[in-house]
Write a protein that holds these residues in place. Structure first.
Motif, PDB file in Angstrom:
ATOM      1  N   ASN A   1      46.928  41.853  30.936  1.00  0.00           N
ATOM      2  CA  ASN A   1      45.521  41.844  30.354  1.00  0.00           C
ATOM      3  C   ASN A   1      45.848  40.821  28.974  1.00  0.00           C
ATOM      4  O   ASN A   1      46.613  41.026  28.082  1.00  0.00           O
ATOM      5  CB  ASN A   1      45.316  42.955  29.930  1.00  0.00           C
ATOM      6  CG  ASN A   1      44.015  43.426  29.075  1.00  0.00           C
ATOM      7  OD1 ASN A   1      43.128  42.049  29.564  1.00  0.00           O
ATOM      8  ND2 ASN A   1      43.178  44.191  29.079  1.00  0.00           N
ATOM      9  N   PRO A   2      45.153  39.452  29.331  1.00  0.00           N
ATOM     10  CA  PRO A   2      45.264  37.986  28.709  1.00  0.00           C
ATOM     11  C   PRO A   2      45.239  39.052  26.871  1.00  0.00           C
ATOM     12  O   PRO A   2      45.665  38.720  25.983  1.00  0.00           O
ATOM     13  CB  PRO A   2      44.054  37.897  29.119  1.00  0.00           C
ATOM     14  CG  PRO A   2      43.820  37.711  30.671  1.00  0.00           C
ATOM     15  CD  PRO A   2      44.457  39.175  30.320  1.00  0.00           C
TER      16      PRO A   2
ATOM     17  N   SER B   1      44.782  27.913  42.731  1.00  0.00           N
ATOM     18  CA  SER B   1      46.138  28.956  43.090  1.00  0.00           C
ATOM     19  C   SER B   1      46.398  28.548  44.252  1.00  0.00           C
ATOM     20  O   SER B   1      47.437  28.824  44.792  1.00  0.00           O
ATOM     21  CB  SER B   1      44.403  29.825  43.868  1.00  0.00           C
ATOM     22  OG  SER B   1      43.809  28.857  44.945  1.00  0.00           O
TER      23      SER B   1
ATOM     24  N   ARG C   1      37.692  33.419  27.311  1.00  0.00           N
ATOM     25  CA  ARG C   1      37.647  33.702  29.067  1.00  0.00           C
ATOM     26  C   ARG C   1      36.330  33.942  29.484  1.00  0.00           C
ATOM     27  O   ARG C   1      35.481  32.792  28.145  1.00  0.00           O
ATOM     28  CB  ARG C   1      37.497  35.479  28.356  1.00  0.00           C
ATOM     29  CG  ARG C   1      38.454  35.991  27.907  1.00  0.00           C
ATOM     30  CD  ARG C   1      39.519  36.231  28.606  1.00  0.00           C
ATOM     31  NE  ARG C   1      39.920  37.043  29.912  1.00  0.00           N
ATOM     32  CZ  ARG C   1      40.161  38.687  30.158  1.00  0.00           C
ATOM     33  NH1 ARG C   1      40.025  38.905  28.848  1.00  0.00           N
ATOM     34  NH2 ARG C   1      40.153  38.838  30.869  1.00  0.00           N
ATOM     35  N   VAL C   2      36.791  33.277  30.203  1.00  0.00           N
ATOM     36  CA  VAL C   2      34.741  33.243  30.704  1.00  0.00           C
ATOM     37  C   VAL C   2      34.256  34.114  31.624  1.00  0.00           C
ATOM     38  O   VAL C   2      34.633  34.724  32.339  1.00  0.00           O
ATOM     39  CB  VAL C   2      35.187  32.136  31.821  1.00  0.00           C
ATOM     40  CG1 VAL C   2      34.617  30.855  32.696  1.00  0.00           C
ATOM     41  CG2 VAL C   2      36.464  31.279  31.541  1.00  0.00           C
TER      42      VAL C   2
ATOM     43  N   PRO D   1      30.743  34.702  34.102  1.00  0.00           N
ATOM     44  CA  PRO D   1      31.146  34.939  35.062  1.00  0.00           C
ATOM     45  C   PRO D   1      33.082  34.754  35.752  1.00  0.00           C
ATOM     46  O   PRO D   1      32.719  32.881  35.098  1.00  0.00           O
ATOM     47  CB  PRO D   1      30.968  35.337  36.503  1.00  0.00           C
ATOM     48  CG  PRO D   1      29.526  34.263  35.907  1.00  0.00           C
ATOM     49  CD  PRO D   1      29.644  33.436  34.929  1.00  0.00           C
ATOM     50  N   PRO D   2      33.813  34.953  36.212  1.00  0.00           N
ATOM     51  CA  PRO D   2      34.795  34.222  36.538  1.00  0.00           C
ATOM     52  C   PRO D   2      35.031  33.211  38.194  1.00  0.00           C
ATOM     53  O   PRO D   2      34.385  33.748  37.959  1.00  0.00           O
ATOM     54  CB  PRO D   2      36.360  34.960  36.356  1.00  0.00           C
ATOM     55  CG  PRO D   2      35.538  36.302  37.214  1.00  0.00           C
ATOM     56  CD  PRO D   2      33.975  36.233  35.869  1.00  0.00           C
ATOM     57  N   PRO D   3      34.906  32.369  37.321  1.00  0.00           N
ATOM     58  CA  PRO D   3      34.895  31.328  38.740  1.00  0.00           C
ATOM     59  C   PRO D   3      35.838  31.367  40.419  1.00  0.00           C
ATOM     60  O   PRO D   3      37.483  31.818  39.176  1.00  0.00           O
ATOM     61  CB  PRO D   3      34.995  30.022  38.534  1.00  0.00           C
ATOM     62  CG  PRO D   3      35.470  30.008  36.789  1.00  0.00           C
ATOM     63  CD  PRO D   3      35.109  31.057  35.953  1.00  0.00           C
ATOM     64  N   ALA D   4      35.825  31.537  41.282  1.00  0.00           N
ATOM     65  CA  ALA D   4      36.840  31.749  42.604  1.00  0.00           C
ATOM     66  C   ALA D   4      38.168  30.933  42.419  1.00  0.00           C
ATOM     67  O   ALA D   4      39.729  31.075  42.796  1.00  0.00           O
ATOM     68  CB  ALA D   4      36.039  32.376  43.571  1.00  0.00           C
ATOM     69  N   GLU D   5      37.718  29.626  41.640  1.00  0.00           N
ATOM     70  CA  GLU D   5      38.703  28.723  41.932  1.00  0.00           C
ATOM     71  C   GLU D   5      39.298  28.097  40.491  1.00  0.00           C
ATOM     72  O   GLU D   5      38.272  27.310  40.135  1.00  0.00           O
ATOM     73  CB  GLU D   5      39.007  27.997  42.789  1.00  0.00           C
ATOM     74  CG  GLU D   5      40.354  26.961  43.024  1.00  0.00           C
ATOM     75  CD  GLU D   5      41.002  27.779  43.717  1.00  0.00           C
ATOM     76  OE1 GLU D   5      42.048  28.060  42.255  1.00  0.00           O
ATOM     77  OE2 GLU D   5      41.623  28.579  44.706  1.00  0.00           O
TER      78      GLU D   5
ATOM     79  N   GLN E   1      49.484  34.820  37.883  1.00  0.00           N
ATOM     80  CA  GLN E   1      48.455  35.748  39.010  1.00  0.00           C
ATOM     81  C   GLN E   1      47.030  34.932  39.353  1.00  0.00           C
ATOM     82  O   GLN E   1      45.750  35.322  39.277  1.00  0.00           O
ATOM     83  CB  GLN E   1      47.958  37.476  37.810  1.00  0.00           C
ATOM     84  CG  GLN E   1      49.272  37.509  38.117  1.00  0.00           C
ATOM     85  CD  GLN E   1      48.443  38.563  37.103  1.00  0.00           C
ATOM     86  OE1 GLN E   1      47.388  39.539  36.321  1.00  0.00           O
ATOM     87  NE2 GLN E   1      49.693  39.928  37.291  1.00  0.00           N
ATOM     88  N   SER E   2      46.885  33.352  38.580  1.00  0.00           N
ATOM     89  CA  SER E   2      45.789  32.716  38.959  1.00  0.00           C
ATOM     90  C   SER E   2      44.144  33.425  38.555  1.00  0.00           C
ATOM     91  O   SER E   2      43.282  33.920  38.783  1.00  0.00           O
ATOM     92  CB  SER E   2      45.194  32.673  40.028  1.00  0.00           C
ATOM     93  OG  SER E   2      46.257  31.507  40.451  1.00  0.00           O
ATOM     94  N   ASP E   3      44.233  34.271  36.999  1.00  0.00           N
ATOM     95  CA  ASP E   3      43.299  34.914  36.506  1.00  0.00           C
ATOM     96  C   ASP E   3      42.499  34.446  35.587  1.00  0.00           C
ATOM     97  O   ASP E   3      42.616  33.435  34.852  1.00  0.00           O
ATOM     98  CB  ASP E   3      43.913  35.821  35.644  1.00  0.00           C
ATOM     99  CG  ASP E   3      42.785  36.763  35.138  1.00  0.00           C
ATOM    100  OD1 ASP E   3      41.919  36.707  34.871  1.00  0.00           O
ATOM    101  OD2 ASP E   3      43.605  37.331  34.087  1.00  0.00           O
ATOM    102  N   PHE E   4      41.221  33.733  36.831  1.00  0.00           N
ATOM    103  CA  PHE E   4      40.388  32.685  35.860  1.00  0.00           C
ATOM    104  C   PHE E   4      39.265  33.171  35.232  1.00  0.00           C
ATOM    105  O   PHE E   4      38.017  32.465  35.556  1.00  0.00           O
ATOM    106  CB  PHE E   4      39.421  32.010  37.533  1.00  0.00           C
ATOM    107  CG  PHE E   4      41.146  31.600  38.218  1.00  0.00           C
ATOM    108  CD1 PHE E   4      41.163  30.243  38.002  1.00  0.00           C
ATOM    109  CD2 PHE E   4      40.940  31.696  39.543  1.00  0.00           C
ATOM    110  CE1 PHE E   4      42.280  30.038  38.561  1.00  0.00           C
ATOM    111  CE2 PHE E   4      41.701  30.646  40.123  1.00  0.00           C
ATOM    112  CZ  PHE E   4      42.341  30.272  40.046  1.00  0.00           C
ATOM    113  N   SER E   5      39.408  34.552  35.356  1.00  0.00           N
ATOM    114  CA  SER E   5      38.330  34.823  33.340  1.00  0.00           C
ATOM    115  C   SER E   5      39.311  33.823  32.409  1.00  0.00           C
ATOM    116  O   SER E   5      38.302  34.179  31.073  1.00  0.00           O
ATOM    117  CB  SER E   5      38.667  36.557  33.234  1.00  0.00           C
ATOM    118  OG  SER E   5      39.681  36.606  32.727  1.00  0.00           O
TER     119      SER E   5
END
Lengths: 376, 666
Positions: free
Chosen positions: B2-3, B77, B149-150, B152-156, B63-67
């Motif tokens: 967890n960030p 990613s 944090r963002v 909603p998280p983007p997908a890329e 893990q490419s956690d885009f949040s």
């Protein structure tokens, strides 16, 4: 919950880092400065001896250097006695412990609650892609469709589904590409062509480019009545400076636009821009010019049949969307004119049900019913 | 992971750093051993928390956690795993966190291995280190939080700057930071000494290894950065006098002066006040470098931060630490006891000369770097201080340094014999003249200074060897004794000689490359060829290739000299699809110490492609020389006496009996 436990353990570790050394009493004497100095000086003496042995320095220089270090040693030895004993400081240590116990959680906790987002879980990409579809995670839904389309590049339905979503989140390039693929695979339709035209237009910052215009024209070829395509072609004419043509296109569109269409206001503004009047609202399912022309060439019986068909269409529409008071009034009048009093009466009854509570509407229904002699 | 764990660890680090600033110094003032010991545990815990925080960020990248906003802005990613990891510090926020991580690790090392330090000194050092950590943790949390944090998280993600997607990013910043931040330890020692108002012999013993460590890493970091710019930017240059490069060069000059003056201080108890000042300056210049790069006051290839609020914050940090330490210096330095007189011609004298020239060079670079900024701030005019200024000033200062370098180690402490030293250097001098004559003959009418420079470089290298031979006594004592003595020489002597030789090697490369490089710009069609530096290059084919997140246009050249095949060179123009940004991937072929360098330009109408090709004679010696310098530092560091620092007071130091030297009588 696990997160809060982790936070607590970490905080405890920080506090312990202060408390642990305090547990040993003051008895331990700090390593003296002079002791350490002495050790260094002894080492230096050894080095001088080594240098002299290798012949790097002469005997005389060596003696002088030895004397110098010896003087330093004497001075350091004198200082050993002077280093004061450590004064007892139980009170001080208790104070430090208190600062750590209170200060660390207060500062770290306060700052974190201000800066952090403890309730927001991590979102590793792989996990998001594997999870059940989550309608709130639009980005991932799009990505999944994209992955699917990469594997099945001939799935026209996929492009058609994702294209309007791209347009909605502002990815106009992707939207245009998706619409173009949908057209390529599924064939042209008014919806796809206008979608493509709109995306191309948005890409160009609102200018109806040549490509966008051809898309709208293709949409009209598929459905000559498509209001969006007609509106944007009018806009194209306006942007080209052909205001008269724009006015003609829009006026024709306005004439076909039902009074309840949401884009009526937009159309009115557009017409005002090119200096034209908004034509009176067309009847929702009122006879178009073509219908009237067709009616004139019919026998009275056929005409009666055609009008009846139109009224039935109106009735069907109102059955679905009943909140059109003008529509209901028109229906009552139409049945009455056609001589079907029972249907006119039933229309009045349905209208009353729909507008129960709306006194103004009920007033108009009652007034018409009286006028037509339907009783109440 | 967890960030938020990393975020909390970072916040907790700030709390720990504040305690670490206050408690040990308080303990040292009050003479409370328990309080002083708290500094040790806090330093270890601080390193643990900052490390945890950094690890969490790395995991978020992997893990490419885009949040996490930082990941969105700097990762993708599709990026290979290595660049997802290095991307962690390939941006402002992450690199600041790496900075603090290195700082915390160094503090932990002092805490772990400083048991034989006087407790008071250790407590003060850790306290100062804590204060630096506090300032930078505040900076990170308030202006550059990597854990934002963002929703909603983007997908890329938006991908990393393509120039940074290179193995260089994995190596260059960590090395550079180890250097920059390593000087924070010597700084902490200097300030601690000023707080106490006394400098002991142990002080110099302890400062020297840290200064050496920092210096060796900084040397490698600068060399690595130079090589990276050389092959990645595609211009064939290895040093641009770019302000960011200057920012790393200034602490290097100050640090080089520091490792030399620390020797004088340790051996002769002299130059104390000066050494303290150098320790302060070296770190101040490191801070200045951090400020220049991180505040965005510069616009150069490195400037990927442009938020003014950060600039003001770092400026405040800069003013506090530089101003504070210099004020403390002004107050306390007169109290420090001077010692150790020496004649002008002596080892000390040579080291003072070295120090003066090196600090003058640092000052010249400082002026050249800051003057345009100051001018722009005052009246808005934009000027550039270019290579001519730096080459003239720094070059003029470095020549005497190089010339005096072989003399220094051959002079005795306190009172030296210049004529004797010169006689011992006769062989080196002769070698220099031979090399110069050879160079003059080989070039036949090139730059006049080049043969002279080559001769100087040879003199430096052979002079370093001569020192070791001289110390062992070859020629004066029987050979067997000399070999025995050679083995008995402290490693610090070999280290110093090796580092000096490295300077000579580097100098050789610099002079050869700048004097004799050849450049050719041409438009070539497939099948066409051109000539550079005596080699004939033919463009065999142009072919597109696909990478994980980029597309390449590769030009394959075959190399011939006098009709003989010398292999092929592949040079590429690379387009990164996520940012739609092109980079050049220069093709380099190393032949001996020289390199043939080909960089692909734009495609020309009609099927050809623009090509820049360079012949770079002896260019690799520049970096090989730097690596030798750093190795010299490492060798010096491995000297037992330095590694152990001051021996434990309880036990008498055991000097290994040397066959050639009797155990000294005390």
């Amino acid at each position: 919950m696990l997160l809060w436990i982790a936070f607590s353990l970490m905080t405890a570790a920080a506090i312990l880092a202060v408390l642990w050394p305090l547990r040993t009493g003051a008895a331990t004497r700090a390593a003296g400065t002079a002791d350490a100095d002495l050790a260094v000086y002894r080492d230096q003496l050894a080095e001088i001896a080594r240098d002299r042995a290798t012949g790097l320095i002469g005997t005389a220089e060596g003696e002088a250097a030895r004397a110098e270090v010896a003087r330093r040693i004497l001075r350091a030895t004198a200082e050993i006695g002077q280093e004061g004993a450590v004064s007892g400081g139980d009170r001080r240590r208790r104070l430090v412990a208190a600062i750590a116990l209170v200060g660390v959680p207060l500062l770290a906790g306060g700052l974190y609650l201000w800066l952090g987002s403890p309730l927001y879980p991590p979102q590793p990409l792989a996990q998001r892609l594997e999870a059940q579809p989550n309608p709130s995670d639009i980005a991932i839904l799009i990505r999944k469709v994209e992955t699917h389309l990469e594997a099945n590049p001939d799935d026209g339905r996929g492009y058609e589904v994702v294209a309007p979503i791209y347009a909605r989140i502002g990815r106009f390039d992707d939207a245009a590409r998706a619409w173009a693929n949908a057209i390529r695979l599924l064939g042209p339709s008014a919806v796809r062509e206008t979608g493509l035209g709109e995306a191309l237009m948005a890409q160009a910052g609102g200018v109806v480019t040549g490509a966008a215009k051809s898309a709208f024209e293709a949409a009209l070829a598929a459905d000559p009545k498509d209001p969006k395509a007609r509106y944007f072609l009018g806009l194209a004419a306006e942007q080209d400076g052909r205001n008269a043509q724009a006015a003609a296109i829009w006026s024709a569109l306005a004439a076909d636009t039902p009074a309840d269409a949401p884009w009526r206001g937009l159309l009115g503004d557009a017409l005002a821009r090119v200096g034209a009047e908004m034509p009176a609202p067309a009847a929702a399912s009122g006879p178009g010019a073509a219908d009237v022309a067709a009616a004139e060439s019919l026998t009275p019986a056929q005409r009666q049949q055609m009008i009846r068909g139109m009224v039935e269409r109106l009735e069907a529409r109102l059955a679905e969307q009943g909140d059109d008071i003008d529509g209901w009034l028109r229906l009552m009048r139409a049945w009455s004119v056609l001589g079907d009093g029972a249907k006119a009466k039933s229309a009045a009854g349905q209208a009353r049900q729909h507008f129960a509570g709306d006194t103004a509407a009920l007033g108009r229904i009652d007034a018409l019913a009286r006028e037509l002699g339907l009783g109440s | 992971m967890n960030p938020e764990i990393g975020h909390y660890a970072l916040v907790l680090s700030l709390a720990v750093a504040i305690l670490m600033t206050v408690i040990p110094i308080w303990g040292a003032r009050a003479g409370d051993a328990a309080l002083m010991k708290v500094g040790t545990t806090l330093a270890l815990v601080l390193a643990g928390f900052v490390g945890l925080s950094f690890a969490t960020l790395v995991v978020a990248y992997v893990q490419s956690d885009f949040s996490v906003l930082n990941v969105v802005e700097n990762s993708h990613s599709a990026k290979p795993l290595l660049y997802r990891i290095t991307g962690t510090w390939g941006n402002h926020e992450g690199s600041m966190l790496l900075w603090v991580l290195v700082l915390a690790i160094f503090a932990a090392l002092v805490a772990l291995f400083g048991n034989n330090l006087p407790a008071r000194l250790k407590a003060n050092v850790l306290g100062v280190q804590g204060s630096v950590a506090t300032a930078f943790l505040l900076f990170i949390l308030l202006t550059s939080n990597p854990f934002t944090r963002v929703i909603p998280p983007p997908a890329e993600g938006q991908d990393l700057n393509p120039i940074l997607q290179d193995i260089g990013l994995a190596i260059h910043p960590p090395l550079l930071y180890l250097g920059y931040v390593g000087f924070s330890i010597t700084f902490a020692f200097a300030v601690a000494a000023l707080i106490e108002g006394r400098i002991d012999a142990t002080w110099a013993r302890w400062v020297r290894p840290w200064a050496l460590t920092a210096w060796a890493f900084l040397t490698l970091g600068i060399a690595m950065g130079s090589y990276w710019a050389y092959y990645e930017l595609g211009w064939g240059g290895w040093w641009f006098w770019d302000p960011v490069e200057n920012a790393s060069l200034m602490p290097w000059f100050a640090g080089t002066a520091l490792i030399h003056s620390a020797v004088v201080m340790e051996k002769r108890d002299a130059l104390k006040v000066w050494t303290v000042l150098l320790a302060i300056l070296a770190f101040s210049l490191s801070l200045l470098g951090t400020f220049l790069v991180r505040s965005g006051v510069l616009t150069s290839v490195h400037a990927f931060a442009t938020d003014p609020s950060r600039g003001v914050f770092i400026l405040a940090i800069l003013v506090f630490f530089i101003g504070g330490s210099l004020a403390l210096y002004a107050l306390r330095a007169p109290m420090l006891r001077q010692g150790g007189l020496f004649a002008p011609v002596s080892r000390e004298g040579a080291l003072v000369l070295n120090n003066l020239l090196l600090t003058a060079a640092a000052a010249a670079v400082l002026v050249g770097t800051l003057y345009p900024l100051a001018l722009e701030a005052l009246d808005g005019s934009k000027i550039t201080v270019g290579p001519p200024y730096f080459n003239l000033t720094v070059g003029a200062l470095m020549l005497p340094v190089a010339f005096a370098m072989p003399f220094g180690p051959l002079l005795a402490w306190k009172r030296g014999d210049l004529i004797g030293a010169s006689q011992r250097l006769m062989a080196a001098f002769g070698a220099g003249i031979v090399i110069a004559a050879l160079a003059a003959y080989a070039q036949g009418g090139g730059p006049v200074l080049a043969p002279f420079g080559m001769g100087l470089a040879a003199f430096v290298v052979i002079g370093a060897v001569a020192e070791v031979i001289e110390r062992a006594g070859f020629g004066r004592v029987p050979r067997a004794t000399a070999f025995a003595r050679l083995r008995g020489l402290p490693r610090a002597v070999f280290g110093g000689a090796l580092a000096h030789a490295g300077v000579g090697v580097c100098l050789f490369g610099i002079i050869a490359e700048t004097s004799w490089n050849a450049e050719r710009i041409a438009g070539v069609k497939v099948g066409g060829s051109f000539e550079v530096g005596g080699y004939e290059l033919t463009l065999d084919r142009l072919e597109p290739r696909n990478g994980p997140n980029y597309r390449d246009l590769v030009g394959v050249f075959s190399v011939r000299r006098g009709g003989v095949e010398h292999g092929t060179i592949e040079s590429a123009k690379r387009l990164f699809t996520a940012r739609n940004m092109p980079t050049t991937e220069s093709g380099i072929r190393t032949m001996g110490f020289s390199q043939l360098y080909v960089s692909l330009g734009d495609e020309l109408p009609g099927g050809g492609v623009g090509v820049r090709a360079y012949w770079k004679p002896f260019v690799t010696l520049i970096w090989i020389g730097s690596i030798i310098m750093a190795l010299g530092g490492a060798l010096s560091l491995s000297d037992r006496r330095l590694r152990v620092g001051a021996p434990k007071p309880a036990k008498k130091p055991k000097v290994k009996p040397d066959p050639a030297s009797p155990v000294p009588a005390e």
